[in-house]
Motif scaffolding. Sequence first.
Motif, mmCIF file in Angstrom:
data_model
loop_
_atom_site.group_PDB
_atom_site.id
_atom_site.type_symbol
_atom_site.label_atom_id
_atom_site.label_comp_id
_atom_site.label_asym_id
_atom_site.label_seq_id
_atom_site.Cartn_x
_atom_site.Cartn_y
_atom_site.Cartn_z
ATOM 1 N N GLY A 11 0.808 -1.208 0.000
ATOM 2 C CA GLY A 11 0.000 0.000 0.000
ATOM 3 C C GLY A 11 0.839 1.254 0.000
ATOM 4 O O GLY A 11 2.029 1.220 0.286
ATOM 5 N N GLY A 12 0.203 2.346 -0.349
ATOM 6 C CA GLY A 12 0.857 3.642 -0.348
ATOM 7 C C GLY A 12 -0.147 4.723 -0.011
ATOM 8 O O GLY A 12 -1.354 4.469 0.036
ATOM 9 N N SER A 13 0.360 5.901 0.216
ATOM 10 C CA SER A 13 -0.494 7.037 0.561
ATOM 11 C C SER A 13 -0.090 8.264 -0.243
ATOM 12 O O SER A 13 1.089 8.462 -0.522
ATOM 13 C CB SER A 13 -0.386 7.378 2.047
ATOM 14 N N VAL A 14 -1.082 9.055 -0.601
ATOM 15 C CA VAL A 14 -0.866 10.338 -1.259
ATOM 16 C C VAL A 14 -1.562 11.388 -0.406
ATOM 17 O O VAL A 14 -2.760 11.275 -0.141
ATOM 18 C CB VAL A 14 -1.450 10.349 -2.692
ATOM 19 N N ILE A 15 -0.810 12.370 0.029
ATOM 20 C CA ILE A 15 -1.369 13.455 0.838
ATOM 21 C C ILE A 15 -1.416 14.694 -0.044
ATOM 22 O O ILE A 15 -0.387 15.149 -0.551
ATOM 23 C CB ILE A 15 -0.513 13.723 2.097
ATOM 24 N N GLY B 223 -0.916 -2.423 -4.371
ATOM 25 C CA GLY B 223 -2.253 -2.998 -4.407
ATOM 26 C C GLY B 223 -3.321 -2.060 -3.885
ATOM 27 O O GLY B 223 -4.492 -2.189 -4.232
ATOM 28 N N MET B 224 -2.925 -1.124 -3.037
ATOM 29 C CA MET B 224 -3.863 -0.184 -2.431
ATOM 30 C C MET B 224 -3.180 1.176 -2.320
ATOM 31 O O MET B 224 -1.995 1.241 -2.028
ATOM 32 C CB MET B 224 -4.261 -0.647 -1.029
ATOM 33 N N VAL B 225 -3.926 2.226 -2.558
ATOM 34 C CA VAL B 225 -3.417 3.579 -2.339
ATOM 35 C C VAL B 225 -4.491 4.361 -1.590
ATOM 36 O O VAL B 225 -5.659 4.338 -1.967
ATOM 37 C CB VAL B 225 -3.065 4.313 -3.651
ATOM 38 N N PHE B 226 -4.077 5.014 -0.537
ATOM 39 C CA PHE B 226 -4.987 5.814 0.279
ATOM 40 C C PHE B 226 -4.680 7.290 0.060
ATOM 41 O O PHE B 226 -3.522 7.690 0.099
ATOM 42 C CB PHE B 226 -4.818 5.451 1.758
ATOM 43 N N ILE B 227 -5.704 8.069 -0.169
ATOM 44 C CA ILE B 227 -5.526 9.502 -0.362
ATOM 45 C C ILE B 227 -5.912 10.211 0.931
ATOM 46 O O ILE B 227 -7.024 10.017 1.441
ATOM 47 C CB ILE B 227 -6.363 10.014 -1.552
ATOM 48 N N ASN B 228 -4.976 10.986 1.451
ATOM 49 C CA ASN B 228 -5.138 11.758 2.689
ATOM 50 C C ASN B 228 -5.415 10.875 3.900
ATOM 51 O O ASN B 228 -6.111 11.282 4.833
ATOM 52 C CB ASN B 228 -6.219 12.833 2.524
ATOM 53 N N GLN B 229 -4.846 9.675 3.879
ATOM 54 C CA GLN B 229 -4.986 8.746 4.994
ATOM 55 C C GLN B 229 -3.820 7.762 4.911
ATOM 56 O O GLN B 229 -3.484 7.287 3.820
ATOM 57 C CB GLN B 229 -6.310 8.013 4.880
ATOM 58 N N ALA B 230 -3.225 7.429 6.037
ATOM 59 C CA ALA B 230 -2.081 6.522 6.016
ATOM 60 C C ALA B 230 -2.501 5.108 5.625
ATOM 61 O O ALA B 230 -1.852 4.456 4.825
ATOM 62 C CB ALA B 230 -1.393 6.518 7.375
ATOM 63 N N THR B 231 -3.583 4.628 6.180
ATOM 64 C CA THR B 231 -4.079 3.297 5.874
ATOM 65 C C THR B 231 -5.511 3.175 6.363
ATOM 66 O O THR B 231 -5.963 3.963 7.184
ATOM 67 C CB THR B 231 -3.200 2.199 6.510
ATOM 68 N N TRP B 232 -6.210 2.196 5.840
ATOM 69 C CA TRP B 232 -7.595 2.003 6.245
ATOM 70 C C TRP B 232 -8.068 0.671 5.723
ATOM 71 O O TRP B 232 -7.570 0.181 4.705
ATOM 72 C CB TRP B 232 -8.458 3.129 5.693
ATOM 73 N N THR B 233 -9.005 0.068 6.376
ATOM 74 C CA THR B 233 -9.581 -1.180 5.889
ATOM 75 C C THR B 233 -11.010 -1.302 6.384
ATOM 76 O O THR B 233 -11.399 -0.662 7.360
ATOM 77 C CB THR B 233 -8.748 -2.397 6.308
ATOM 78 N N ALA B 234 -11.757 -2.096 5.688
ATOM 79 C CA ALA B 234 -13.142 -2.401 6.048
ATOM 80 C C ALA B 234 -13.477 -3.739 5.394
ATOM 81 O O ALA B 234 -12.889 -4.096 4.366
ATOM 82 C CB ALA B 234 -14.086 -1.304 5.560
ATOM 83 N N PRO B 235 -14.405 -4.493 5.950
ATOM 84 C CA PRO B 235 -14.698 -5.814 5.404
ATOM 85 C C PRO B 235 -15.249 -5.801 3.987
ATOM 86 O O PRO B 235 -15.186 -6.808 3.300
ATOM 87 C CB PRO B 235 -15.720 -6.395 6.375
ATOM 88 N N ASP B 236 -15.755 -4.669 3.522
ATOM 89 C CA ASP B 236 -16.302 -4.619 2.167
ATOM 90 C C ASP B 236 -15.297 -4.083 1.151
ATOM 91 O O ASP B 236 -15.633 -3.868 -0.002
ATOM 92 C CB ASP B 236 -17.572 -3.777 2.138
ATOM 93 N N LEU B 237 -14.039 -3.886 1.569
ATOM 94 C CA LEU B 237 -12.996 -3.416 0.654
ATOM 95 C C LEU B 237 -12.002 -4.536 0.391
ATOM 96 O O LEU B 237 -11.544 -5.188 1.322
ATOM 97 C CB LEU B 237 -12.237 -2.230 1.257
ATOM 98 N N PRO B 238 -11.629 -4.767 -0.874
ATOM 99 C CA PRO B 238 -10.610 -5.773 -1.151
ATOM 100 C C PRO B 238 -9.254 -5.337 -0.616
ATOM 101 O O PRO B 238 -8.907 -4.165 -0.657
ATOM 102 C CB PRO B 238 -10.604 -5.875 -2.673
#
Length: 86
Positions: free
Chosen positions: A19-23, A40-55
């Motif tokens: 994963g990576g982040s873009v601020i 595999g994952m990029v988060f915008i304005n957040q370091a990381t995040w997950t939820a059961p409905d997200l791959p």
Amino acid sequence: MKDENEAIKLANDSPYGLGGSVITKNINRGKRIARQIDTGMVFINQATWTAPDLPFGGVKNSGYGRELAELGIGEFVNKKLIHVAA
């Protein structure tokens, strides 16, 4: 860094890609940059995040495929294509 291209190059210069982040204040710019980061994952304005409905998953040496959500279910089934030519 002198520009965003250098930042993207640095982000992609890794054998890992979970994963990576873009601020950024500019969300459209963040989305454009996120599409260029090889993870595999990029988060915008957040370091990381997950939820059961997200791959969840990575690329390169950070794994293969996805888990969770509809995309994840597909990783645990055998798929077959049957084509009948007319």
